[in-house]
Structures are given as structure tokens and as C-alpha cells.
Scaffold this motif. Sequence first.
Motif, PDB file in Angstrom:
ATOM      1  N   VAL A   1      32.512  29.929  47.974  1.00  0.00           N
ATOM      2  CA  VAL A   1      33.792  30.018  48.682  1.00  0.00           C
ATOM      3  C   VAL A   1      34.855  30.620  47.762  1.00  0.00           C
ATOM      4  CG1 VAL A   1      35.653  28.668  49.730  1.00  0.00           C
ATOM      5  CG2 VAL A   1      33.259  28.136  50.259  1.00  0.00           C
ATOM      6  N   ALA A   2      34.899  30.133  46.522  1.00  0.00           N
ATOM      7  CA  ALA A   2      35.886  30.643  45.564  1.00  0.00           C
ATOM      8  C   ALA A   2      35.672  32.122  45.291  1.00  0.00           C
ATOM      9  CB  ALA A   2      35.802  29.838  44.264  1.00  0.00           C
ATOM     10  N   ASP A   3      34.417  32.546  45.185  1.00  0.00           N
ATOM     11  CA  ASP A   3      34.127  33.952  44.909  1.00  0.00           C
ATOM     12  C   ASP A   3      34.585  34.847  46.063  1.00  0.00           C
ATOM     13  OD1 ASP A   3      32.738  35.924  43.117  1.00  0.00           O
ATOM     14  OD2 ASP A   3      31.539  36.229  44.916  1.00  0.00           O
ATOM     15  N   ARG A   4      34.382  34.397  47.290  1.00  0.00           N
ATOM     16  CA  ARG A   4      34.794  35.216  48.437  1.00  0.00           C
ATOM     17  C   ARG A   4      36.319  35.267  48.552  1.00  0.00           C
ATOM     18  NH1 ARG A   4      30.440  34.464  53.389  1.00  0.00           N
ATOM     19  NH2 ARG A   4      28.571  34.363  52.081  1.00  0.00           N
ATOM     20  N   LEU A   5      36.983  34.156  48.291  1.00  0.00           N
ATOM     21  CA  LEU A   5      38.443  34.184  48.332  1.00  0.00           C
ATOM     22  C   LEU A   5      39.001  35.040  47.198  1.00  0.00           C
ATOM     23  CD1 LEU A   5      39.266  30.485  49.285  1.00  0.00           C
ATOM     24  CD2 LEU A   5      39.514  32.520  50.701  1.00  0.00           C
ATOM     25  N   TYR A   6      38.364  34.982  46.038  1.00  0.00           N
ATOM     26  CA  TYR A   6      38.794  35.825  44.912  1.00  0.00           C
ATOM     27  C   TYR A   6      38.656  37.306  45.273  1.00  0.00           C
ATOM     28  CZ  TYR A   6      38.752  38.052  40.307  1.00  0.00           C
ATOM     29  OH  TYR A   6      39.002  38.877  39.237  1.00  0.00           O
ATOM     30  N   ALA A   7      37.548  37.653  45.943  1.00  0.00           N
ATOM     31  CA  ALA A   7      37.336  39.051  46.341  1.00  0.00           C
ATOM     32  C   ALA A   7      38.384  39.507  47.347  1.00  0.00           C
ATOM     33  CB  ALA A   7      35.935  39.219  46.922  1.00  0.00           C
ATOM     34  N   SER A   8      38.964  38.562  48.097  1.00  0.00           N
ATOM     35  CA  SER A   8      39.987  38.926  49.084  1.00  0.00           C
ATOM     36  C   SER A   8      41.394  38.912  48.501  1.00  0.00           C
ATOM     37  CB  SER A   8      39.925  37.973  50.283  1.00  0.00           C
ATOM     38  OG  SER A   8      40.373  36.677  49.925  1.00  0.00           O
ATOM     39  N   GLY A   9      41.525  38.612  47.200  1.00  0.00           N
ATOM     40  CA  GLY A   9      42.829  38.691  46.547  1.00  0.00           C
ATOM     41  C   GLY A   9      43.398  37.383  46.040  1.00  0.00           C
ATOM     42  N   PHE A  10      42.696  36.270  46.201  1.00  0.00           N
ATOM     43  CA  PHE A  10      43.193  34.980  45.734  1.00  0.00           C
ATOM     44  C   PHE A  10      42.910  34.797  44.239  1.00  0.00           C
ATOM     45  CE2 PHE A  10      43.412  34.039  50.135  1.00  0.00           C
ATOM     46  CZ  PHE A  10      44.148  32.872  50.307  1.00  0.00           C
ATOM     47  N   PRO A  11      43.928  34.486  43.424  1.00  0.00           N
ATOM     48  CA  PRO A  11      43.625  33.978  42.092  1.00  0.00           C
ATOM     49  C   PRO A  11      42.934  32.619  42.237  1.00  0.00           C
ATOM     50  CG  PRO A  11      45.930  34.658  42.259  1.00  0.00           C
ATOM     51  CD  PRO A  11      45.379  34.617  43.650  1.00  0.00           C
ATOM     52  N   VAL A  12      41.946  32.337  41.375  1.00  0.00           N
ATOM     53  CA  VAL A  12      41.191  31.088  41.456  1.00  0.00           C
ATOM     54  C   VAL A  12      41.313  30.329  40.141  1.00  0.00           C
ATOM     55  CG1 VAL A  12      38.916  30.026  41.747  1.00  0.00           C
ATOM     56  CG2 VAL A  12      39.550  32.026  43.126  1.00  0.00           C
TER      57      VAL A  12
END
Length: 489
Positions: free
Chosen positions: A156-167
Amino acid sequence: MSMTGPSTAAAEGPSGLRESARLGALIRSHRLRIGLTQRELADLSTISVRAIRDLEQGKATRPRADTVRLMADALRLGARARTALEAAAHQGRCVTGSAGAVLDAEQPAPPTALHGLTGREAETEAMVRELSSATERLVNVVGLSGVGKTRLALEVADRLYASGFPVLWYAFPGAPRDYLAPAGSGRADRLVHMAVEHLFAPVEGVPRASAADAGRAGESLPELIGDRAVLLVLDGAPEVAPRFDRLTGLMRECPGLRLLVTSEQPWQVPGERPFLLGPLEVPAAPSARPGADQEALSAPSVGLFLDHVRRVRPEFVPTGADLTEVVRICRRLDGHPMALGAAASWLAVCDLATLRASLDGDPAPLLDHLAGGDGGSRFRAALHRGLARLSPARRTLLAILCARGEDPGADGGFGLDEVVRLTGLGLPESGRAVRDLLISGVIRPSQEAGRSRFRVLQLVRAFHSGADAADGRAAVEGAGPAALAAAAH
């Protein structure tokens, strides 16, 4: 339309407020120039009405580049006006505090998973959708040890990171770390560590005074995040919830923050979205009917088990007889990812039939990987903690359900109506009992012909104590409903 907004805003307050006011005034001016309402602009740009309102009012000071681009496209800006809008947004980001510059300069990334993810696409998509849209801002992935909570959080974190979210990622002491941690930012890591300590500090603890340890006065996680859309992962969190006033304070100070937690139990706090993660789907019992082998191969638990088998026996190609043994193993281990991986490791020294027979007898010794490790002991400890958290009435109900499964003609499946009959309790209380067993991880849901059914995990039956099993058999023979009803009250 007043033309004095930008100059008035620029004349007052700190530089961050001046720049956010200038950006908001530009957006509003362009919107009114072409006669759009905020709702119409939201429809054209795919940006929410709330986000547009916050930008125009100067509440959102650091819009992402893609937000500015969508806004400029919807406003049909020419080259000069687009450049001015982008410059105002960039200046607003540049005048933020030194802590916030960490996220602007280099977007923190999540750890890197060491292995692929099998059979969790629906769960991943649901969580990505909920967190990215802020439909849910606090998601707690709950399940037994080894069921794959951390691996799902990584995906989940990897997909959100790919969409522009800092993790931002924090692992509590004792949490398994089957991943490669990124280099990260020392300052960001310190601020996250201090924030987590602050959330879980006792009431008499020192709240924010330790923030000076970051090296700069006034630095804190809210200063780092601001109003950005950021994902914070708390992996292996304790079952004791953080202080609610501090948790809500953090979420209020960081309106774009999403919190993804992995834990054995929900925190039971307002706004929490418990996400119950069970084992992988298991195939139907072995059958000679046409297409049964293909159905078995499509089951996520079988796919994961075969992936692990090929790590120790790369040449392995299952025959029909092999697949029958694989199906029995996956069913015996309930599709539990950690158990499947550990069991497959033993195929380096034995064959499938021997492994299946050993698991049928006593699965406990084979839950530890052949090469070593404490996965089995962690699972047993987590299971015992889950059982200990159950009330006496719930433990008695579990004992009855386990005893019913000892009947050779029973598959261990049950529905809510059967719990009502077994306990003598009403439907609401019986439903709460089933939910408590689900949260503890000792049962799993299934759908059969459109009906909700549940099954006690085979591993739970294997580890169920002799005394509890005897109590369950006695209850089934007649004392169950009265005893359960009395214990519930």
C-alpha cells in the motif's frame, strides 16, 4: 471583484501567509474571470471543492505540482498566467520552515519488500483507495502474527508513494523487518520517532519538551508535514492505543496526514478503520471432478506455497498426486502465509506426503523455518495473547466450536444462526461474539451460496488446550447454552 486582495494580503503577516494569500487570490481572480463557481472548477479540474476553497482562503500553502497543473488546465491559463501561478505555488513551498523543507527536497520512500505479494489485490486496492482519497485517515490492519500485515502495508505504501505521497515509516521494537529500509532523512526519522514517543507517552510523561532534541527549536512532525498529503506507517504497533488527545491533535495539525497501522488488535478509538486481515483463500477439498486441479492452482494459498517450494526445489512441477497433497497442506495450515513458507522449507529434506502426514499429526514443530527463526513461536505467542484477551464466554464458545469440528462428518463451518442456537443468546450479542472471535484471529469468514459462514482455523484447533477442548465437548453435550448465557451476563 476587488483588485486589492493580493496587495493587502502581501502587506501583512509572515512570508508564508503572504505567499499563500497571493496564490489564493490568483486562483480566485482567474476563476471569477471566466465565470466559474468553485463547484464547476472542481468538476473541471478533478480537485475537490474543499481543496479549492482552502487554496483560495490561503489555508493550503503548499499545493503539489500536479494540483497546480490541473488547476491551470481547468482555468485555461495562458503561458504567462500559468507561469505566475506556478511561481506563487513554488514560493509558498519555499518559505516553509526548515523541517518542512525535508519533504520538499526529497520525498521519503517506504522500505523495499524482499518478496512479491500473492493474493492480496482486493485488500491493497481497497486500502489505497481509502487512504489516497482520505475517505479513511486512520487504518489499522489487524491480524495474527505472520498473516502478512507488514507485507500488505509495504504494498500500500509503495503504491501511494508512486502516486506522489511521501511515506514516513516507523517500526516498533520487536516488529519483524523482512524488508530493506531506505536511507531516509536523519532529521525526519528523529521527528517521527519523537512524535511516536509523544503519542504513546504516559499521562505523567513529558509531552513536547523533548522536541528540542531534534536540534532546532520548534521542529516537530506537524512542522515537517504541514498540510501535505503524507502517509505515516506505524508497523507492529502495541495493542494499547495512543493517547487520544495527542492522536487527534496530530491529525488536526496535519490535515493531509494518513495513518496506516499494523497491530494485533484494533485501538478502539473514534475515527479508526479496523481492517481485519485473515489468511489467504484456501482451495476446496481435493476432488476428481473436471477442472478441480486448475481451481486449486488459482487459489492464492496454493500459489504462495508453490512459490516457497521452488525456492528450495527449483525443478519442482506438481503432478496430480502432488497437487492433492499441496491442497491438503494449504487447508491444514489455513492458508496462513508464515506457516506455508515455513512448511515449504522442510521440503528440502522430505517429500510432500511425509510433510503432509507430519502436519496432520502435529503442525507445531514445522511452523519454524528449517533454516531457523522464531516465526512459529511468534505465532503461538500471538495466538495465546488473542485467546487470553477473550472473555470466559467467548473462550467457552470457541471450545464448543472446536469440539463440533471433531465430528468426522463436520467441516467446522458455522453461521450466526448456529451461534444463536448454541449460546441461547440473542442475535446482537451472538453477532458481537463472532466479531470478537474474528478480531482475535481464531476464525475466518467464508461465503457459501451467498451465505456468511465462519470456520475455526485448523491451527487453532491444533493448539487448543486439552482442558478447553474437554470443556467444549461437555458444553456440546448439553451445558453449553446455559453456561454461555450465564457467562455473558
